[in-house]
Design an enzyme around this catalytic site. Structure first.
Site, PDB file in Angstrom:
ATOM      1  CB  SER A 202     -66.802  -9.979  30.176  1.00 28.39           C
ATOM      2  OG  SER A 202     -65.358  -9.499  28.990  1.00 28.39           O
ATOM      3  CE  LYS A 203     -71.597  -6.545  25.514  1.00 27.28           C
ATOM      4  NZ  LYS A 203     -71.828  -6.017  24.456  1.00 27.28           N
ATOM      5  NE  ARG A 204     -64.005  -6.166  28.705  1.00 29.44           N
ATOM      6  CZ  ARG A 204     -63.457  -6.759  29.349  1.00 29.44           C
ATOM      7  NH1 ARG A 204     -62.631  -6.957  29.310  1.00 29.44           N
ATOM      8  NH2 ARG A 204     -63.513  -6.590  30.780  1.00 29.44           N
ATOM      9  CE  LYS A 205     -62.643 -12.339  30.797  1.00 28.82           C
ATOM     10  NZ  LYS A 205     -62.419 -12.810  32.069  1.00 28.82           N
ATOM     11  N   GLY A 206     -65.241 -12.937  24.778  1.00 30.66           N
ATOM     12  CA  GLY A 206     -66.021 -14.363  23.895  1.00 30.66           C
ATOM     13  C   GLY A 206     -67.762 -14.285  23.650  1.00 30.66           C
TER      14      GLY A 206
END
Ligand code: GLU
Length: 397
Positions: A202-206
């Site tokens: 996901s975008k949040r993680k990387g």
């Protein structure tokens, strides 16, 4: 004839998983001389982002994923195809009007199923669990469910390949195929790409966007080679594929059942490989956007040391910008100045030892003074490129 489509909603960037879907759909069609269709699913006008479609098309082209046909759903909506399809279902009593929208009617106590050609299993639902989904919104635009079924039918799509997140939508589509009397295409869902830290990527993680990987200087060849092996494997253990080679080798039997993990090290490895098989002149052109001053003579010095193109700035930036003065042993520098000619001929080692210095320490001082960093291309070659005046000026600073 096999006809596949890639049907992205233009949200502003292409997810690495989207590229993978596109590559699989492309290979599935092209393997047997079929057609690959690009369909922009932009009927959710709220989510529409200006320029997103052109950007997406540009990115697909970078990867050589060329489409044979191209459709834009918002344009097709102008012809009322979706509206008429929804009305037809209302007339047949298979859909109903509800607050200006048209909704799907679902039958009671039936079972609906399909065989997933990618996951290689049959998935079934009780019709009681299928939501009475909106097909046509009150603004007259179709929802994804209606548009996808109408379009896959009208565009003669033989095989649908898409992300696993669409599995819950599939029973709605199956009912629609049945209601319209359309032949259901082969449907395949792809595994989720997992984050190394766990969970879905996901975008949040990387970084998950293809554009971002490109900006960092990952080559399209490397990104593509990397993504096709996230969830697909050949019978032999071959790892290196160009797009054409992948098309030739592609077989849906190679879809893996378990969710692949995005292994950044593997991507780095592919990128290093594709960087190193470039000619020096090709690499020069590729690096220029990152370091405009770069010249051909520098390329061989950094080629083996690059993982991404952007790293050229760190590795070769010192050729064009004098480093900040570093704290090093002034005796080392003085000795280098006095013995410059011997030094660049590589004949100074014994003399350095005779000074009672460690050869490594001596060169580290020079490296820091000349390049401003401990990790640099080969020092003597770098000094030759910088030239005597510039090299000595840096040592004297
Ligand atoms: N528009 C959907 C997406 O953005 C496509 C799903 C499908 O391929 O049916 O992923």
């Amino acid at each position: 004839m096999i006809r596949t489509r890639f049907a992205p909603s233009p949200t502003g960037f292409l997810h690495i998983g989207g590229l993978r879907t596109a590559a699989y759909a492309y290979a599935l069609a092209k393997h047997s001389g079929g057609k690959f269709i690009l369909r922009i699913e932009d009927t959710d006008q709220k989510r529409e982002i200006k320029g997103a479609r052109e950007k997406l098309q540009g990115v697909l082209h970078k990867f050589g994923l060329r489409w044979d046909e191209h459709y834009i759903q918002s344009e097709r909506a102008q012809t009322n195809v979706y509206k008429q399809a929804a009305q037809q279902l209302v007339e047949k009593g298979l859909a109903y009007r509800d607050l200006g929208a048209i909704r799907l009617k679902t039958p009671k106590d039936e079972k609906i199923e399909y065989h997933d050609f990618a996951l290689k299993k049959t998935i079934s639902w009780a019709t009681n669990d299928i939501p009475e989904a909106v097909l046509l919104k009150s603004d007259g635009f179709p929802t994804y469910h209606l548009a996808v079924v109408v379009d896959d039918h009208e565009m003669n799509i033989s095989h649908v390949l898409r992300a696993a997140e669409w599995i819950p939508s599939t029973p709605i589509h199956l009912l629609l195929y049945k209601y319209f009397g359309f032949k259901t295409p082969e449907i395949g869902h792809l595994t989720d790409i997992l984050d190394p830290e766990g969970g879905k990527l996901s975008k949040r993680k990387g970084n998950v966007s293809v554009e971002q990987f490109l900006e960092l200087g990952f080559l399209p060849e490397a990104i593509l080679n990397f993504v096709i092996l996230l969830g697909w494997a050949p019978k032999d253990n071959r790892e290196l594929y160009s797009l054409d080679e992948f098309v030739k080798a592609f077989d849906p039997a190679g879809f893996q059942k378990s969710n692949p993990v995005l292994n950044q090290k593997k991507l780095d490895w592919f990128n290093g490989h594709y960087i190193r098989i470039k000619s020096d002149t090709e690499l020069l052109q590729l690096i220029k956007p990152y370091l405009s001053e770069i010249t051909l003579e520098i390329i061989p010095l950094i080629k083996d040391r690059l993982t991404t193109l952007v790293q050229a700035r760190d590795l070769a930036g010192f050729f064009f910008t004098r480093p900040q003065p570093q704290r090093v042993d002034a005796n080392h520098l003085r000795f280098a100045i006095e013995n410059y000619d011997k030094l660049i001929k590589g004949e100074l080692t014994e003399d350095i030892k005779n000074q009672g210095w460690k050869v490594g320490d001596f060169f580290m001082s020079l490296r820091l003074a000349i390049c401003g960093s401990k990790i640099t291309p080969p020092l003597t070659e770098s000094m030759l490129i910088l030239g005597k005046d510039e090299t000595l000026a840096r040592i004297k600073l």
